[in-house]
Design a protein around this motif. Structure first.
Motif, mmCIF file in Angstrom:
data_model
loop_
_atom_site.group_PDB
_atom_site.id
_atom_site.type_symbol
_atom_site.label_atom_id
_atom_site.label_comp_id
_atom_site.label_asym_id
_atom_site.label_seq_id
_atom_site.Cartn_x
_atom_site.Cartn_y
_atom_site.Cartn_z
ATOM 1 N N HIS A 27 15.347 -30.178 -32.048
ATOM 2 C CA HIS A 27 15.189 -31.094 -31.103
ATOM 3 C C HIS A 27 16.085 -32.564 -31.425
ATOM 4 C CE1 HIS A 27 12.532 -29.535 -28.139
ATOM 5 N NE2 HIS A 27 12.359 -28.690 -29.318
ATOM 6 N N ARG A 28 16.387 -32.736 -32.692
ATOM 7 C CA ARG A 28 17.399 -33.632 -32.921
ATOM 8 C C ARG A 28 18.697 -33.362 -32.427
ATOM 9 N NH1 ARG A 28 17.287 -33.903 -38.845
ATOM 10 N NH2 ARG A 28 15.157 -33.963 -38.502
ATOM 11 N N ALA A 29 19.048 -32.095 -32.555
ATOM 12 C CA ALA A 29 20.377 -31.658 -32.138
ATOM 13 C C ALA A 29 20.318 -31.890 -30.484
ATOM 14 C CB ALA A 29 20.623 -30.284 -32.273
ATOM 15 N N ILE A 30 19.240 -31.521 -29.891
ATOM 16 C CA ILE A 30 19.207 -31.783 -28.585
ATOM 17 C C ILE A 30 19.124 -33.091 -28.035
ATOM 18 C CG2 ILE A 30 17.512 -31.045 -26.352
ATOM 19 C CD1 ILE A 30 16.680 -28.661 -27.580
ATOM 20 N N GLU A 31 18.504 -34.059 -28.927
ATOM 21 C CA GLU A 31 18.676 -35.357 -28.290
ATOM 22 C C GLU A 31 20.086 -35.735 -28.587
ATOM 23 O OE1 GLU A 31 15.853 -37.119 -27.259
ATOM 24 O OE2 GLU A 31 14.653 -35.193 -27.224
ATOM 25 N N GLN A 32 20.678 -35.518 -29.356
ATOM 26 C CA GLN A 32 22.164 -35.915 -29.609
ATOM 27 C C GLN A 32 23.182 -35.336 -28.523
ATOM 28 O OE1 GLN A 32 23.345 -35.025 -33.687
ATOM 29 N NE2 GLN A 32 21.781 -36.105 -34.594
ATOM 30 N N GLY A 33 22.538 -34.199 -27.821
ATOM 31 C CA GLY A 33 23.505 -33.801 -27.020
ATOM 32 C C GLY A 33 23.981 -32.578 -27.562
ATOM 33 N N ILE A 34 23.665 -31.158 -26.860
ATOM 34 C CA ILE A 34 24.395 -30.038 -27.286
ATOM 35 C C ILE A 34 24.434 -29.144 -26.302
ATOM 36 C CG2 ILE A 34 22.148 -28.871 -28.025
ATOM 37 C CD1 ILE A 34 23.556 -27.618 -30.448
ATOM 38 N N ALA A 35 25.595 -28.356 -25.796
ATOM 39 C CA ALA A 35 25.772 -27.420 -25.127
ATOM 40 C C ALA A 35 26.262 -26.037 -25.723
ATOM 41 C CB ALA A 35 26.749 -27.924 -24.295
ATOM 42 N N HIS A 36 25.576 -25.055 -25.557
ATOM 43 C CA HIS A 36 25.681 -23.657 -25.797
ATOM 44 C C HIS A 36 26.530 -23.056 -24.653
ATOM 45 C CE1 HIS A 36 22.851 -24.039 -28.885
ATOM 46 N NE2 HIS A 36 23.197 -23.104 -29.549
ATOM 47 N N PHE A 37 27.654 -22.465 -24.839
ATOM 48 C CA PHE A 37 28.409 -21.817 -23.498
ATOM 49 C C PHE A 37 29.054 -20.516 -23.887
ATOM 50 C CE2 PHE A 37 31.936 -21.669 -20.767
ATOM 51 C CZ PHE A 37 31.818 -22.764 -19.697
ATOM 52 N N ALA A 38 28.372 -19.675 -22.804
ATOM 53 C CA ALA A 38 28.677 -18.313 -23.071
ATOM 54 C C ALA A 38 29.761 -17.739 -22.260
ATOM 55 C CB ALA A 38 27.385 -17.284 -22.549
ATOM 56 N N GLY A 39 30.755 -16.975 -22.738
ATOM 57 C CA GLY A 39 31.794 -16.391 -21.886
ATOM 58 C C GLY A 39 31.214 -15.091 -21.473
ATOM 59 N N ALA B 94 20.768 -0.779 -25.325
ATOM 60 C CA ALA B 94 21.866 -1.255 -25.032
ATOM 61 C C ALA B 94 22.490 -2.457 -26.056
ATOM 62 C CB ALA B 94 21.806 -2.045 -23.563
ATOM 63 N N PHE B 95 23.798 -2.807 -25.702
ATOM 64 C CA PHE B 95 24.260 -3.711 -26.561
ATOM 65 C C PHE B 95 25.327 -4.512 -25.949
ATOM 66 C CE2 PHE B 95 28.571 -2.686 -27.897
ATOM 67 C CZ PHE B 95 28.647 -1.166 -27.807
ATOM 68 N N ALA B 96 25.739 -5.809 -26.332
ATOM 69 C CA ALA B 96 26.484 -6.697 -25.896
ATOM 70 C C ALA B 96 27.215 -7.463 -26.820
ATOM 71 C CB ALA B 96 25.786 -7.924 -24.958
ATOM 72 N N ILE B 97 28.710 -7.545 -26.709
ATOM 73 C CA ILE B 97 29.359 -8.302 -27.530
ATOM 74 C C ILE B 97 29.939 -9.415 -26.699
ATOM 75 C CG2 ILE B 97 31.369 -8.503 -28.776
ATOM 76 C CD1 ILE B 97 29.313 -6.099 -29.641
ATOM 77 N N THR B 98 29.542 -11.008 -27.339
ATOM 78 C CA THR B 98 29.740 -12.084 -26.430
ATOM 79 C C THR B 98 30.488 -13.058 -27.480
ATOM 80 O OG1 THR B 98 27.753 -13.206 -27.037
ATOM 81 C CG2 THR B 98 27.667 -11.710 -25.099
ATOM 82 N N TYR B 99 31.226 -14.067 -26.863
ATOM 83 C CA TYR B 99 31.705 -14.933 -27.474
ATOM 84 C C TYR B 99 30.813 -16.101 -26.892
ATOM 85 C CZ TYR B 99 36.022 -13.040 -28.596
ATOM 86 O OH TYR B 99 37.265 -12.040 -29.396
ATOM 87 N N LEU B 100 30.444 -17.050 -27.980
ATOM 88 C CA LEU B 100 29.534 -18.414 -27.662
ATOM 89 C C LEU B 100 30.395 -19.698 -28.366
ATOM 90 C CD1 LEU B 100 26.877 -19.283 -26.518
ATOM 91 C CD2 LEU B 100 26.022 -19.008 -28.721
ATOM 92 N N GLN B 101 30.483 -20.668 -27.405
ATOM 93 C CA GLN B 101 31.006 -21.942 -27.920
ATOM 94 C C GLN B 101 29.572 -22.861 -28.115
ATOM 95 O OE1 GLN B 101 34.108 -23.940 -25.735
ATOM 96 N NE2 GLN B 101 35.113 -22.205 -25.417
ATOM 97 N N ILE B 102 29.722 -23.725 -29.116
ATOM 98 C CA ILE B 102 28.589 -24.890 -29.220
ATOM 99 C C ILE B 102 29.312 -26.054 -29.108
ATOM 100 C CG2 ILE B 102 27.036 -25.996 -30.906
ATOM 101 C CD1 ILE B 102 26.308 -23.281 -31.949
ATOM 102 N N LEU B 103 29.212 -26.956 -28.096
ATOM 103 C CA LEU B 103 29.920 -28.423 -27.737
ATOM 104 C C LEU B 103 29.089 -29.315 -28.105
ATOM 105 C CD1 LEU B 103 30.890 -26.321 -25.059
ATOM 106 C CD2 LEU B 103 32.896 -27.764 -25.634
ATOM 107 N N VAL B 104 29.532 -30.576 -28.595
ATOM 108 C CA VAL B 104 28.519 -31.640 -28.757
ATOM 109 C C VAL B 104 29.336 -32.910 -28.248
ATOM 110 C CG1 VAL B 104 27.240 -30.853 -30.531
ATOM 111 C CG2 VAL B 104 29.450 -31.782 -30.984
ATOM 112 N N PRO B 105 28.613 -33.982 -27.576
ATOM 113 C CA PRO B 105 29.344 -35.043 -27.128
ATOM 114 C C PRO B 105 29.807 -35.934 -28.091
ATOM 115 C CG PRO B 105 27.173 -35.303 -26.733
ATOM 116 C CD PRO B 105 27.464 -33.871 -27.229
ATOM 117 N N ASP B 106 31.365 -36.283 -28.039
ATOM 118 C CA ASP B 106 31.819 -37.430 -28.893
ATOM 119 C C ASP B 106 31.143 -38.740 -28.841
ATOM 120 O OD1 ASP B 106 33.575 -35.831 -30.290
ATOM 121 O OD2 ASP B 106 34.694 -35.981 -28.730
#
Lengths: 174, 174, 174
Positions: A77-89, A100-112
């Protein structure tokens, strides 16, 4: 593509398509659940004996209760308060009957938080975001009476080390 | 949306949906193949006379053998050792019988090797990644006896120059 | 997953799948329309009384004509000339008869104009891109005689503030 000797009824084909789209939504809901710390939701989409493996750097919770606890931790929740975005391709998804299975790429972005504000015409002012992590993910799923659930997720950072590439090769099966 | 005079059987409609999902997987497999240098896989998903056009800055290989050679080159494997992630967004896909095309955005990210480590609570420590390139891509596909294959891919950098916009307009057809 | 008492014909199930894929394409066409300033296209995919809400920082146009005007403004075209890329992740999409909604993540990237050129083997030379904004988006759709159209889009920056999280929770419905 249908394989030789593998003749399916129209109903079976539609079922596989519905499976695929349900799994797309399951993967698409992961960033919203992570970025809001939705532990009840998280508990509802993993199986009882599931495993979430983020590599040696992190704890490796087993079971939906332990996995969901990660979303409700103070630290998360500290990460969430600071701002965090998981981003799925776009995921690679393969259905085989009731698994079933899936292969995915994931970015984690944080605001500067420091640095100059930058303007883009018609798109406001921002200090920007930086990409904290990019990972390769393998998700394993099982069909249950309550729909598709996650049985295992394994992720590794795409930092040039070999384990991430091992995961990605799962999307190159014939 | 069905067009006037274009009445399809349920089987034909399901076939088009399966085509669409097969093409989604083909696009989703591209980052894993590029980031592992999987030249055998690459050779298997392009047609014999296909063209990969990355613009004047790069060579323009023709044919699956030459295109696959790009994935097995020493230079490409140097990029993989340093860490590289291709990251695909949601594609626009249009099927027309036995051909199809897609318009996609693609990021190339690389891990930062210098600079301070940055911590995000519950999400580890990293120097971060930077976005090296963002491109607009047009993919042309053909149905073959072995499933959908790539006949041509054209990409241009989204750096404010006109050719990328020309590609993107393909996703705005009525 | 079929709900109790909710037995659909095969045709109805195929229709829902087609709806879903049409909405995927609608979302996938947004970045190309934004990055080319395609106001005619934009006017064609919103309903007459639609609302585009980007938060208090921006104007809040109502109706397809006003919304499309944003794409043809001088300011927007200045952003395009400088280079801009909207980048859409995997959407969560839910269909309910003749309405639907989607929850999506969107990045806005711009090319860096200053700083050193950076080489990646086999992937050219670039000053890189930076992520200007990352937003949570809710899209509401309605089925019309001309296909699915956007009735409302609400977006908020994923900068640690609460409104973005409120949007994301829409993807966690049971």
């Amino acid at each position: 593509m249908a394989e030789a000797g593998d003749v399916k009824t129209l109903e079976q084909r539609v079922r596989i398509i519905e499976d695929r789209l349900e799994i797309y939504n399951l993967i698409a809901s992961h960033p919203p659940s992570a970025d809001t710390g939705a532990s009840d939701y998280t508990a509802s989409v993993w199986t009882e004996d599931s495993v979430f493996d983020r590599g040696a750097e992190f704890a490796r919770p087993t079971g939906r209760t332990a996995i969901a606890a990660g979303s409700s931790s103070l630290e998360h929740h500290r990460a969430i308060e600071q701002g965090i975005a998981h981003f799925a391709g776009l995921p690679y998804v393969k259905i085989s009957g009731d698994t079933a299975f899936a292969i995915t790429y994931l970015q984690i972005l944080v605001p500067d938080r420091v640095g100059p504000l930058f303007d883009v015409p018609n798109h406001g002012s921002s200090r920007g975001f930086h990409v904290h992590r990019v990972s390769a993910n393998r998700w394993d799923f099982a069909r249950t009476m309550e729909g598709w659930k996650i049985t295992r997720r394994t992720l590794r950072p795409l930092d040039g080390s070999a384990p991430a590439r091992e995961i990605l090769r799962g999307a190159l099966e014939p």
